[in-house]
Scaffold this active site. Sequence first.
Site, short mmCIF file in Angstrom:
data_model
loop_
_atom_site.label_atom_id
_atom_site.label_comp_id
_atom_site.label_asym_id
_atom_site.label_seq_id
_atom_site.Cartn_x
_atom_site.Cartn_y
_atom_site.Cartn_z
N SER A 131 0.86 -1.18 0.00
CA SER A 131 0.00 0.00 0.00
C SER A 131 0.89 1.23 0.00
CB SER A 131 -0.88 -0.01 1.26
OG SER A 131 -1.45 1.26 1.50
N TYR A 144 -1.98 0.43 10.75
CA TYR A 144 -2.01 -0.12 9.40
C TYR A 144 -0.68 0.11 8.70
CZ TYR A 144 -3.51 -0.96 4.58
OH TYR A 144 -3.62 -1.43 3.30
#
Length: 231
Positions: A131, A144
């Site tokens: 990501s 995250y």
Amino acid sequence: MTATQRPVTLITGAAGGIGHALARVLAPQHDLILSGRDDGRLATLQAEVGGAVLPLDLTRPETFEAAVAGLGRVTNVVHNAGVGDLGAVADVGHAIWTHILAVNTVAPAELTRVLLPRVRDERGRVVFVNSGAGRTANPGWGAYAASKFALRALADALRAEEAPHGVRVGTVYPGRTATPMQSHVRSQEGGEYRPQEYLDPVSVARAIAFMLAAPDDADLTELMIRPGPRP
């Protein structure tokens, strides 16, 4: 893998989003092993693309060795599954940290470990779907982003370790992609989910397929993909 054999590719998170799109993109050239959380969607996908379904509980990596014991060949592993919950460090407790790290980092590490003998035999590839948060940590994204930074470290270490065995390791860093996870993230951010402004999952899937299909003299280690300009 001989010249006449089709590659066997395991995809985690195949029940939706990027993983679902990837299974469809790869199906004409690959035999697939599909893993995901939604049994109904996986069954429907399997009926469409063929292959096998592999039940895995990504919150319990200690079960993986037994779960994969019955598998035959595995050429490629695409670690696509992931979870994300936003919140400031001051507000996110250890249970959420533990869950995110278990699914996003520990599970890929352990699944890779137990499948490496098969992947080595095939001189295959391991691809991690990371990501933008794996390169930059913004406010509210601490847990995250930490899991994705760790996933990047895992990929980098694995790449160097497995090069002598002929195993290639790549990381894909998609920008915002029109998936159910992105819808969940936008609701946590308090914003509107506008899928037309994000990457199409098929576009990310094609980039992963390109990485898997790279010729032996080209080692694609990292791909960054961002939503392009709209007309």
